[in-house]
Design a protein around this motif. Structure first.
Motif, short mmCIF file in Angstrom:
data_model
loop_
_atom_site.label_atom_id
_atom_site.label_comp_id
_atom_site.label_asym_id
_atom_site.label_seq_id
_atom_site.Cartn_x
_atom_site.Cartn_y
_atom_site.Cartn_z
N GLU B 3 42.63 42.90 42.86
CA GLU B 3 41.47 42.85 43.72
C GLU B 3 40.41 41.89 43.17
N VAL B 4 40.23 41.88 41.87
CA VAL B 4 39.27 41.00 41.21
C VAL B 4 39.97 40.37 40.01
N THR B 24 37.77 35.45 41.13
CA THR B 24 38.19 35.47 42.53
C THR B 24 38.40 36.90 42.98
N TYR B 25 38.16 37.15 44.26
CA TYR B 25 38.34 38.49 44.81
C TYR B 25 39.21 38.41 46.05
N VAL B 90 32.80 43.61 42.11
CA VAL B 90 32.76 43.45 43.56
C VAL B 90 32.57 44.83 44.19
N LEU B 91 31.66 44.91 45.14
CA LEU B 91 31.47 46.15 45.89
C LEU B 91 32.28 46.07 47.16
N ARG B 92 33.23 46.99 47.29
CA ARG B 92 34.05 47.01 48.50
C ARG B 92 33.19 47.42 49.68
N THR B 101 34.50 47.53 42.00
CA THR B 101 35.76 47.16 41.36
C THR B 101 35.47 46.08 40.32
N PHE B 102 35.97 46.31 39.11
CA PHE B 102 35.72 45.42 38.00
C PHE B 102 36.91 44.51 37.74
N GLY B 103 36.63 43.27 37.37
CA GLY B 103 37.66 42.43 36.80
C GLY B 103 37.91 42.85 35.37
#
Lengths: 113, 112
Positions: B3-4, B24-25, B90-92, B101-103
């Motif tokens: 996802e990330v 990238t996401y 990134v916030l879904r 969600t964290f990379g």
């Protein structure tokens, strides 16, 4: 400055034992997260609460992990039985505004032997 | 696809240099974007939010490219104290649970 409180800071347990972690979020924060972070990796979400309700526990290994936030304030994460692969940092975070910005506690470092 | 995604590095950079890393996401419905900083054996802390128009905070500049689904962080005049792991977050969105969600993080080492 308000902080997210977690305890214990460190925990060593034998495999097959039960272990529990506690988190007290910043006052007024409705959203609470539990993350697991393995060394060298990013935090992975285990469970997300909105007040006392679970809104996402899709990544929680429910055969051994459980989480609760009974009164919508503090929260407990339990592992029973612990396995060697559970060794990691368990991070609690809270957010005031539906999860946009999360504030983390110092974490509980779990070692399963 | 994760996802990330981030390049884990490490990036070894001399003090005073400029360094940039990307993230990238995969979820085009993602709503909000952040960079967090994590020092060794410490908890992640918010560094800055990322806006489409780009934003700057001192020596740090963050950019978002929604069309290409990537986020960047630029650090100018790097300091020894910038050595840390930088986590793209990134916030879904788009219904259901909104979660962060964290990379995996990019490890930066500033060398004297």
């Amino acid at each position: 400055e308000a902080e997210v409180a977690q305890s214990p800071r460190y925990k060593i347990t034998e495999k097959s034992q039960a272990v529990a972690f506690w988190c007290d979020p910043i006052s007024g924060h409705a959203t609470l997260y539990w993350y697991r972070q393995i060394l060298g990796q990013g935090p992975e979400l285990l469970v997300q609460f909105q007040d006392e309700s679970v809104v996402d526990d899709s990544q929680l290994p429910k055969d051994r992990f459980s989480a609760e936030r009974l009164k919508g304030v503090d929260s407990t994460l339990k592992i029973q039985p612990a396995e060697l692969g559970d060794s990691a940092m368990y991070l609690c975070a809270s957010s005031p505004d539906g999860g946009r910005i999360a504030f983390f506690g110092q974490g509980t470092r779990l070692t399963v032997v | 696809r994760k996802e990330v995604e981030q390049d884990p590095g490490p990036f070894n950079v001399p003090e005073g240099a400029t360094v940039a890393f990307n993230c990238t996401y995969s979820n085009s419905a993602s709503q909000s974007f952040f960079w967090y900083r994590q020092d060794c054996r410490k908890e992640p802390k918010l560094l800055m939010s990322v806006y489409s128009s780009g934003n700057e905070d001192g020596r740090f500049t963050a950019q978002l490219n929604r069309a290409s689904q990537y986020i960047s962080l630029l650090i100018r005049d790097s300091k020894l104290s910038d050595s840390a792991t930088y986590l793209c977050v990134v916030l879904r969105g788009g219904g259901g649970a909104d979660g962060l969600t964290f990379g995996k993080g990019t490890h930066l080492i500033i060398q004297p």
